[in-house]
Enzyme design. Structure first.
Site, short mmCIF file in Angstrom:
data_model
loop_
_atom_site.label_atom_id
_atom_site.label_comp_id
_atom_site.label_asym_id
_atom_site.label_seq_id
_atom_site.Cartn_x
_atom_site.Cartn_y
_atom_site.Cartn_z
N LEU A 37 0.84 -1.19 0.00
CA LEU A 37 0.00 0.00 0.00
C LEU A 37 0.87 1.24 0.00
O LEU A 37 2.03 1.20 0.39
CB LEU A 37 -0.92 0.00 1.23
CG LEU A 37 -1.87 -1.19 1.31
CD1 LEU A 37 -2.59 -1.20 2.64
CD2 LEU A 37 -2.88 -1.13 0.18
N CYS A 38 0.30 2.35 -0.44
CA CYS A 38 1.04 3.60 -0.47
C CYS A 38 1.46 4.00 0.93
O CYS A 38 0.81 3.69 1.91
CB CYS A 38 0.18 4.71 -1.07
SG CYS A 38 -0.27 4.42 -2.77
N GLY A 39 2.55 4.72 1.00
CA GLY A 39 3.02 5.18 2.30
C GLY A 39 3.67 4.06 3.09
O GLY A 39 4.08 3.04 2.55
N GLY A 40 3.72 4.24 4.38
CA GLY A 40 4.43 3.30 5.22
C GLY A 40 3.55 2.32 5.95
O GLY A 40 3.93 1.81 6.99
N TYR A 41 2.37 2.02 5.41
CA TYR A 41 1.43 1.13 6.10
C TYR A 41 2.10 -0.17 6.55
O TYR A 41 2.12 -0.49 7.74
CB TYR A 41 0.23 0.84 5.19
CG TYR A 41 -0.82 -0.04 5.84
CD1 TYR A 41 -1.83 0.52 6.60
CD2 TYR A 41 -0.78 -1.42 5.69
CE1 TYR A 41 -2.80 -0.29 7.20
CE2 TYR A 41 -1.74 -2.23 6.28
CZ TYR A 41 -2.74 -1.66 7.03
OH TYR A 41 -3.69 -2.45 7.63
#
Length: 163
Positions: free
Chosen positions: A39-43
């Site tokens: 997923l986008c970001g640092g999830y």
């Protein structure tokens, strides 16, 4: 009902197999709820970082206890395999609809292990959604129940032993 009784502090005349801290703690089960996709970001990264921190915390809190992992999502399983971390079970082929995840099965297995004395503590690691750009990685001890405030325990049905 159990949570209400515990939060009222009326445990003097009340006993239940899901309450009561065990000493010494010999085994801790950590249930990790992650993603099946990047997923986008640092999830996923944030979940992995918090898992590492939690493992360090439990090693300090219970130096002689074993920690077993149960993983929901492909990304936590891939991470554990890359890091050579063992786990007892993984659910990697989860449907997109979280309502169809094997949560009741997992809950029942963890509850049975706790009641049987095979596990002394169960901790849930998950991400609490605030907004599309803000999620917070959370850890909550779900067993033994102790009546402390918990977003998960206050909103879920507690699995009860089936007769």
């Amino acid at each position: 009902m159990i949570i209400d009784l515990l939060s009222e502090g009326s445990t003097a005349d009340f006993s239940h197999p899901l309450i009561g801290r065990r000493t010494p703690v010999k085994k801790v089960r950590v249930i990790v709820v992650g993603a099946s996709r990047g997923l986008c970001g640092g999830y996923n990264t944030n979940i992995h970082r918090r898992l590492e921190a939690l493992l360090r915390e439990k090693a300090q809190e219970y130096p002689h206890a074993a920690v077993e992992l149960v993983l929901l999502g492909r990304k936590p399983a891939e991470y554990c395999r890359r890091r050579s971390k063992s786990y007892i079970k993984s659910y990697e082929q989860l449907p997109d609809d979280a309502n169809k995840w094997p949560v009741e099965e997992l809950c029942k297995e963890s509850e049975d292990a706790f009641v049987a004395g095979d596990v002394d503590e169960v901790v849930l690691l998950y991400t609490r959604f605030k907004s599309a750009i803000s999620q917070t990685v959370m850890t909550e001890k779900i067993l033994p129940m102790d009546g402390s405030p918990s977003p998960v325990m206050s909103k879920r049905r507690v699995c009860m032993p089936r007769g």
